[in-house]
Design a protein around this motif. Structure first.
Motif, mmCIF file in Angstrom:
data_model
loop_
_atom_site.group_PDB
_atom_site.id
_atom_site.type_symbol
_atom_site.label_atom_id
_atom_site.label_comp_id
_atom_site.label_asym_id
_atom_site.label_seq_id
_atom_site.Cartn_x
_atom_site.Cartn_y
_atom_site.Cartn_z
ATOM 1 N N UNK A 1 0.840 -1.190 0.000
ATOM 2 C CA UNK A 1 0.000 0.000 0.000
ATOM 3 C C UNK A 1 0.878 1.244 0.000
ATOM 4 N N UNK A 2 0.590 2.138 -0.927
ATOM 5 C CA UNK A 2 1.201 3.471 -0.884
ATOM 6 C C UNK A 2 0.212 4.398 -0.191
ATOM 7 N N UNK A 3 0.688 5.100 0.837
ATOM 8 C CA UNK A 3 -0.203 5.955 1.627
ATOM 9 C C UNK A 3 0.327 7.371 1.699
ATOM 10 N N UNK A 4 -0.611 8.299 1.807
ATOM 11 C CA UNK A 4 -0.300 9.727 1.908
ATOM 12 C C UNK A 4 -0.928 10.279 3.179
ATOM 13 N N UNK A 5 -0.170 11.085 3.896
ATOM 14 C CA UNK A 5 -0.661 11.780 5.089
ATOM 15 C C UNK A 5 -0.470 13.285 4.892
ATOM 16 N N UNK A 6 -1.564 14.047 5.020
ATOM 17 C CA UNK A 6 -1.485 15.499 4.821
ATOM 18 C C UNK A 6 -2.546 16.207 5.660
ATOM 19 N N UNK A 7 -2.829 15.680 6.848
ATOM 20 C CA UNK A 7 -3.945 16.202 7.641
ATOM 21 C C UNK A 7 -3.614 17.483 8.388
ATOM 22 N N UNK A 8 -2.310 17.794 8.512
ATOM 23 C CA UNK A 8 -1.926 19.025 9.219
ATOM 24 C C UNK A 8 -0.762 19.682 8.488
ATOM 25 N N UNK A 9 0.409 19.740 9.115
ATOM 26 C CA UNK A 9 1.524 20.461 8.499
ATOM 27 C C UNK A 9 2.674 19.554 8.083
ATOM 28 N N UNK B 1 -1.589 15.024 21.449
ATOM 29 C CA UNK B 1 -0.838 15.750 20.425
ATOM 30 C C UNK B 1 -1.237 17.212 20.436
ATOM 31 N N UNK B 2 -0.824 17.935 19.379
ATOM 32 C CA UNK B 2 -1.175 19.345 19.286
ATOM 33 C C UNK B 2 -2.644 19.583 19.048
ATOM 34 N N UNK B 3 -3.322 18.638 18.424
ATOM 35 C CA UNK B 3 -4.735 18.825 18.118
ATOM 36 C C UNK B 3 -5.671 17.871 18.825
ATOM 37 N N UNK C 1 -12.263 2.414 33.681
ATOM 38 C CA UNK C 1 -13.434 2.281 32.815
ATOM 39 C C UNK C 1 -13.273 1.142 31.804
ATOM 40 N N UNK C 2 -12.048 0.625 31.688
ATOM 41 C CA UNK C 2 -11.762 -0.420 30.697
ATOM 42 C C UNK C 2 -10.945 -1.531 31.358
ATOM 43 N N UNK C 3 -11.535 -2.248 32.287
ATOM 44 C CA UNK C 3 -10.774 -3.261 33.029
ATOM 45 C C UNK C 3 -10.266 -4.401 32.155
ATOM 46 N N UNK C 4 -10.819 -4.560 30.957
ATOM 47 C CA UNK C 4 -10.396 -5.642 30.079
ATOM 48 C C UNK C 4 -9.164 -5.285 29.246
ATOM 49 N N UNK C 5 -8.617 -4.085 29.395
ATOM 50 C CA UNK C 5 -7.468 -3.661 28.599
ATOM 51 C C UNK C 5 -6.267 -4.564 28.844
ATOM 52 N N UNK C 6 -5.588 -4.942 27.761
ATOM 53 C CA UNK C 6 -4.401 -5.795 27.854
ATOM 54 C C UNK C 6 -3.108 -5.005 27.728
ATOM 55 N N UNK C 7 -3.226 -3.712 27.403
ATOM 56 C CA UNK C 7 -2.055 -2.908 27.069
ATOM 57 C C UNK C 7 -2.433 -1.440 27.160
ATOM 58 N N UNK C 8 -1.489 -0.608 27.566
ATOM 59 C CA UNK C 8 -1.647 0.847 27.516
ATOM 60 C C UNK C 8 -0.723 1.381 26.432
ATOM 61 N N UNK C 9 -1.294 2.117 25.485
ATOM 62 C CA UNK C 9 -0.544 2.653 24.353
ATOM 63 C C UNK C 9 -0.668 4.168 24.348
ATOM 64 N N UNK C 10 0.424 4.859 24.086
ATOM 65 C CA UNK C 10 0.399 6.313 23.921
ATOM 66 C C UNK C 10 0.892 6.648 22.528
ATOM 67 N N UNK C 11 0.238 7.602 21.874
ATOM 68 C CA UNK C 11 0.646 8.048 20.546
ATOM 69 C C UNK C 11 0.391 9.540 20.427
ATOM 70 N N UNK C 12 0.953 10.147 19.391
ATOM 71 C CA UNK C 12 0.871 11.590 19.219
ATOM 72 C C UNK C 12 2.174 12.238 19.649
ATOM 73 N N UNK D 1 5.053 8.234 16.259
ATOM 74 C CA UNK D 1 4.117 8.879 17.192
ATOM 75 C C UNK D 1 3.484 10.095 16.540
ATOM 76 N N UNK D 2 4.331 10.881 15.863
ATOM 77 C CA UNK D 2 3.837 12.073 15.193
ATOM 78 C C UNK D 2 3.187 11.674 13.871
ATOM 79 N N UNK D 3 2.575 12.629 13.178
ATOM 80 C CA UNK D 3 1.883 12.326 11.930
ATOM 81 C C UNK D 3 2.860 11.738 10.909
#
Length: 370
Positions: A16-24, A151-153, A275-286, A317-319
């Motif tokens: 897959x070729x993908x493009x990201x242009x949602x911000x700067x 993130x910033x937004x 609120x989510x006791x079934x969570x198997x992992x904590x993930x941070x992004x942005x 993590x960033x865009x």
């Protein structure tokens, strides 16, 4: 003469070729079905620096100028002709509408010219699924898990229960965390973007003389608020308005602000885990997930709950377009598993808002005819 049948088409059309242009950031990537990154490239726009924030019109024009060459460059780095692509994808929302129109337009043009499926990707979903990119999390990232997108937004806690299955548990009621970092950096006379600049200055400072509040700390739920914290920083700076701000004071205020943000976020995420006791992992992004103080707090929180903590490397993590390509691959796999044809989203228009809850609509409960 007996003719051999043509080889069957792959179940999931990749790479897959993908493009990201949602911000700067203008980004392009090519990713194989097993998550192998064949090529990636990101151009960070510099034209916004004099304004202290992203100017949508400038961003859209910069995307338009950069994308054709960036796509060619990415194909060259992958050593692949356009005909070798299996599908095309692009962030189609949420985000700045001008940039989304440019990126999605280029991607759709490629898809039509090459007769390939086009997959419209929700930018937030791309962040949500990044942790599942093979090799990022030891042992993988099975559903369900809790995502902190900061993130910033954006600043929100999302229950990631499966491809197309998300529940927003809470979000900011005013500023996003990254927006607060940018505004505090401006108050302190630092550059943009503010997050790295505030973190560097905070490393020099003593936060003790400059106590700051923790809005919503300990309250039920997992909503966030940073507007009052930003106002409190302005009040700490008021006595220095008539003269130069001593570096020691600036560093102390930066450290106090950074600690407050980390404490607020960790507290809100703790409530989200409740609120989510079934969570198997904590993930941070942005982008703000790159902050070392915040990562330390989240690592400790996850350990206290007996959960692993994962944050993708900064470039993911960033865009970026790798996450967009991977989200498209996850979507294609999910559609195939449900007996649905590959997505063909040419008629789906870019949108500044695209709630994650609508992603389930992409996967009808029964297979389509044919």
């Amino acid at each position: 003469m007996i003719m051999s049948p043509p080889p069957a088409a792959p179940a999931v059309p990749t790479p897959v070729l993908a493009i990201e242009s949602s911000c700067d950031d203008t980004a392009c990537a090519i990713v194989a079905s097993d998550g192998t990154i064949l090529a990636e490239a990101v151009l960070s726009q510099s034209g916004h620096v004099p304004f202290g924030g992203v100017v949508p019109e400038i961003a859209a024009r910069a995307h338009l100028a950069a994308l054709p060459a960036l796509v060619r460059h990415t194909l060259d780095r992958a050593g692949m002709p356009p005909s070798g692509l299996g599908a095309i994808a692009a962030s189609t929302g949420p985000g700045l509408i001008g940039g989304l129109i440019v990126g999605a337009g280029v991607a759709k043009g490629l898809a039509v010219a090459l007769d390939r499926p086009f997959v419209a990707v929700n930018h937030i979903e791309a962040h949500a699924l990044t942790a599942r990119l093979p090799g990022l999390v030891p042992g993988g990232a099975p559903f369900p898990y809790l995502l902190l997108l900061v993130s910033g937004g954006h600043c929100q806690c999302i229950a990631v229960e499966g491809v197309g299955r998300y529940r927003k548990l809470g979000g900011t009621i005013d500023d996003a965390a990254g927006e607060a970092f940018d505004k505090v950096a401006k108050m302190l006379g630092l550059g943009w973007p503010g997050g790295p600049a505030v973190e560097a200055l905070a490393a020099e400072g003593d936060p003790a003389p400059y106590p700051l509040p923790r809005p919503l700390f300990g309250r039920p739920g997992c909503d966030f608020s940073f507007s009052g914290l930003k106002t409190a920083v302005a009040q700490k700076l008021a006595p220095f308005a008539a003269g130069a701000l001593p570096r020691a004071a600036a560093a102390g205020i930066a450290a106090s602000f950074q600690n407050a943000v980390a404490d607020i976020v960790a507290d809100r995420v703790a409530h989200a885990l409740d609120m989510m006791p079934q969570a198997t992992l904590l993930v941070a992004a942005g982008g703000v997930a790159a902050n070392t103080r915040l990562r330390a707090c989240l690592t400790d929180l996850a350990a206290s709950r007996g959960l692993p903590f994962a944050a993708p490397p900064l470039r993911l993590c960033t865009d970026n377009a790798v996450m967009v390509a991977w989200a498209a691959i996850e979507t294609l796999h999910e559609r195939h598993a449900r007996g649905l044809p590959p997505a063909d989203d040419l008629d789906l228009l870019p949108r500044p808002r695209w709630p994650l809850e609508q992603m389930a609509e992409r996967f009808p409960t029964t297979a389509l005819p044919g």
